[in-house]
Scaffold this motif. Structure first.
Motif: not given
Length: 115
Positions: A4-5, A8, A10, A70, A72, A110
């Motif tokens: 999941e992290n 997020e 790049y 990102q 996602h 991040k």
């Protein structure tokens, strides 16, 4: 790091890696032009330029490793572009990005890159 992290973050291409576009696929080009590389190429008769051809999904992911997109969003673009043929897209993308990161071809940030 959890999956999941990871979504997020790049990805950012290594600016030292050249690449060429050919229709819907990319080829990464590694020039072995350092002195030690030249010596090893001559000694072992290996090519001075190494080319790594990416498939269509890898090419799409590489183009989005711009430090502004990102993971996602990359995943969403892959699903729109490849549909069911690209599944399981999350796992494929994570494995691909981790492989690129391990090879030093991308880094993972991040925060988004500043323009």
């Amino acid at each position: 790091m959890s999956q999941e992290n990871f979504f997020e973050l790049y990805p950012v291409r290594n600016s030292d890696i050249a690449w060429e576009a050919d229709q819907s696929r990319l080829t990464l080009v590694f020039k072995r032009d350092r002195l030690v590389d030249k010596l090893l190429c001559a000694l072992f008769k290996t090519p001075a330029v190494i080319r790594v051809e990416l498939d269509e999904m890898g090419s799409l992911a590489w183009l989005h490793c711009d430090g502004k997109t990102q993971v996602h969003a990359m995943l969403g673009e892959m699903r729109r572009t490849f549909g069911q043929a690209g599944e399981p897209a999350p796992e494929r993308l994570l494995v691909f990005l981790n492989t690129l990161r391990e090879k030093g071809w991308i880094k993972i940030e991040k925060e988004a890159a500043r323009a």
